[in-house]
Design an enzyme around this catalytic site. Sequence first.
Site, PDB file in Angstrom:
ATOM      1  N   HIS A 139      47.478 -34.279 -49.849  1.00 42.10           N
ATOM      2  CA  HIS A 139      48.321 -34.795 -48.764  1.00 42.10           C
ATOM      3  C   HIS A 139      48.655 -36.270 -48.908  1.00 42.10           C
ATOM      4  CE1 HIS A 139      48.360 -31.351 -45.944  1.00 42.10           C
ATOM      5  NE2 HIS A 139      47.142 -31.099 -46.383  1.00 42.10           N
ATOM      6  N   LYS A 197      53.066 -42.471 -34.660  1.00 38.10           N
ATOM      7  CA  LYS A 197      52.309 -41.943 -35.788  1.00 38.10           C
ATOM      8  C   LYS A 197      51.168 -42.912 -36.074  1.00 38.10           C
ATOM      9  CE  LYS A 197      56.138 -42.041 -38.186  1.00 38.10           C
ATOM     10  NZ  LYS A 197      56.281 -40.722 -38.759  1.00 38.10           N
ATOM     11  N   ARG A 198      50.279 -42.523 -36.947  1.00 39.49           N
ATOM     12  CA  ARG A 198      49.183 -43.399 -37.343  1.00 39.49           C
ATOM     13  C   ARG A 198      49.731 -44.754 -37.791  1.00 39.49           C
ATOM     14  NH1 ARG A 198      46.637 -43.334 -42.558  1.00 39.49           N
ATOM     15  NH2 ARG A 198      47.995 -41.571 -43.035  1.00 39.49           N
ATOM     16  N   LYS A 222      53.821 -46.785 -43.409  1.00 42.96           N
ATOM     17  CA  LYS A 222      54.705 -46.150 -42.430  1.00 42.96           C
ATOM     18  C   LYS A 222      55.664 -47.157 -41.801  1.00 42.96           C
ATOM     19  CE  LYS A 222      51.424 -42.427 -41.439  1.00 42.96           C
ATOM     20  NZ  LYS A 222      52.225 -41.251 -41.850  1.00 42.96           N
ATOM     21  N   THR A 243      55.254 -34.683 -40.535  1.00 42.92           N
ATOM     22  CA  THR A 243      55.565 -33.538 -39.673  1.00 42.92           C
ATOM     23  C   THR A 243      56.132 -33.994 -38.338  1.00 42.92           C
ATOM     24  OG1 THR A 243      53.235 -33.475 -38.983  1.00 42.92           O
ATOM     25  CG2 THR A 243      53.915 -31.944 -40.720  1.00 42.92           C
ATOM     26  N   LYS A 277      59.121 -32.286 -35.864  1.00 44.46           N
ATOM     27  CA  LYS A 277      59.029 -32.041 -34.420  1.00 44.46           C
ATOM     28  C   LYS A 277      60.209 -32.666 -33.685  1.00 44.46           C
ATOM     29  CE  LYS A 277      54.066 -32.189 -34.962  1.00 44.46           C
ATOM     30  NZ  LYS A 277      53.013 -33.184 -35.136  1.00 44.46           N
TER      31      LYS A 277
END
Length: 837
Positions: A378, A569-570, A575, A677, A681
């Site tokens: 991942h 998100k984290r 990111k 993901t 969504k």
Amino acid sequence: MDKENFKSETACPDLTNLPPLGMEPADLERHFRHYYTNYLGRDRNCCSTHYHYAYDALALVVRDRLMERWKNTRYAYEESDCKRTYYLSLEFLMGRTLGNAVLNLGLDEKLTQALNSICLEYEDLEGVEPDAGLGNGGLGRLAACFLDSCATLQLPVQGYGIRYEYGMFRQHIVNGYQVEEPDHWLRIGNIWEIKRPEYSQRIKFCGYSEATSDVAGRTRMRWVNTRDVLAVPYDVPIPGYRNGTVNTLRLWKAEATEEFDLEEFNSGDYTGSVASKNEAEKITMVLYPNDSSENGKELRLQQQYFLASASLQDVLNRWLITEQADLSRFAEKNCFQLNDTHPSCAVPELMRLLMDDQGLSWDEAWDITRSTMAYTNHTLLPEALERWPVRMFQRLLPRLLEIIYEINARFLKQVAERWPGDMQRQRRMSLIEEGPEPQVRMAFLAIVASFSVNGVAELHSKLLREGLFHDFYELWPEKFNNKTNGVTQRRWLAYSNPELSDLISEKIGSGWVTDLAQLSRLRPLADDPAVQQRWQQVKYNNKVRLAEMVAADCGVKFSPDAMFDVQVKRIHEYKRQLLNILHVIHLYDRIKRGDTHNWTPRCVLIGGKAAPGYAMAKQIIKLINNVATVVNNDPAVGSLLKVAFIPNYRVSAMEVICPGADLSEQISTAGKEASGTGNMKFMLNGALTVGTLDGANIEIREEVGEDNFFLFGLTAEEAEERRKDYDPLAIIAGDENLQRVMQLLQSGHFSQFEAGIFDSILQAIQNPHDPWLVAADFSDYVAAQQRVAQAYRDQTGWTRMSILNTASAGKFSTDRTMEEYNAKIWNLSKIPAFPVE
């Protein structure tokens, strides 16, 4: 009936053979009253507004109906003699159980009727349940979606995880900083779990190995003088969608082999008497302990081995009992899917159990191991791959280290035969990384022992083959494959966005709930004015609900008429929440300069947790909150721009955020995000994406079309090339907008009473070795956001794109993902559960 027959039939009556429970409102109400009064001891003097007891009663009503289907599913699997898969994961981010169970049982309307008849609201009771603290981010939520899809597809798949006492942590924001406190989600218990102490397993740590001889004179190894703990299982039901199937998630809790030392207690050493209990239970106390310390690293390795050993022993014991200790068909009937590198201890542990406990030879044990292990990767970040110091392994898991060294020796012999004399390649591929502190490379261990190695998006899998695992791909190209991730539409549309769900079902039927590809039938409706109008109204209502949550949790007023720009998100540098907040500063600067012609009001929502030891991520959270404070309190800005950081981001919050988002921020540095993901969504719920060509963004853009996706930034190949001569200072000097943003940060405008607190962030942006290339992508990101703002002002065009995003989301269901895992890796038969009769 004669006496002997009567005796044999009544000696062990089938106490589980009960008449089916009713599913009508009257049945549900009657059982609710029973549990509320008889089981929970409530009476007319109890406060009617104390919803905890009413929630418990309702959960027991629903759980009973799950239980009879759960039992019948297990019987169907046993009688079919089917192959099974076991999904090993350190995270299962389940969220709340009640709503999902009610949806999948088809009890939505009937429960509402039953509760209304006794003056209770289903929504009020549903909100009492805490989020299960079993995961952190996308990895755990993906695992939860996988289990939902496997049950819906009637695949015999069981999850194995850890029952964390406190989860990761509950996040508060104090003076802009993340503050962590224990997330005691089990404070009032978990009514959905069933404790199964009869299946407890003994887990070994420390000690040493010694050689012995068995009755046949063969040498056998024993792991002795160990410090043992018990793994006690708690089972959680995983219902499929209205098909009678209920699969199992088994979670392990660590307990001491003895509760406490009575002799020490009687001698007055009260602390020492419970030391072993406390030492054992800390293993499953917290999800992802802070591994910046030696003790934190040890605890994390203990967790990983604890999960692997308990799960493998459980599977092996069940097999040995049902198959009369015959292991000849074990590989044919069992598969272990390793969810990322965390459960890689399963490889040497299965070898140990087969050789040391069952007496198999090395070759026999290795044939079974490499035929049953499958590994999902991942991450593309080398630092995120598990590596453990050899000395730590030697101290905690000495027998496993011996097995790992033997696996490595045999593997390197194979490498040498394939590439004679290539010592550099052998060093690169060795399971042991040499150096001042030798390390065990757990990802390499998983690859060597697995028959399947998969990535989770097309780009991710390509980069694994060409980069991170290229040597292994050259050796075993047949092992490597791709399985693009997905989400379950039942949780992320049918449940969390009921208004949109109803509109879609009205227009194209409800088949999409189990066949998401049917959403493509919405495409012809994208230009229908009536559909657009209703679509807009649904979105507006969802934005009102989200604005209420932001007001309650953040004290910031979002206007539903503004564009809701969301990144949740984290918190991690790759990111690039930092890039997002730099754009916010840019918008603020434009407003302050009066550059507001054709302005699109925007509400920016950011949320996520930073790992406790991740200093830079915590600084980014602080910057976001400081910028929000300045922006939200500046009268000149007013309603043109609002910023909020949602604290304690979690599944139940996402169930409100996702339906209310207009714009989804998926802005990771290209080549760094495995899949994502959250992007799926948001797309499913009609949000448009601004993003890079990274992870599953590429496939999302392919499905929806480039005209309905706001693309910016370097590609993975361009990013790799740019790093060779990256000069962020030159980029800043040549970009007036970025200069202004940097000047505001350097001047302390967002830290007027906290001088220098953002120096580390400024240095990171200006660093020529910045791996995230924030400055390089800033200009293109600003241009993309200008296109976003222009598009949003045309509400008819925006709504059309929103409908097309939902219509194009069919590929991104975990139902499709699980079908691909099954077809290419597991080869399971679909087993219908026995009907409830």
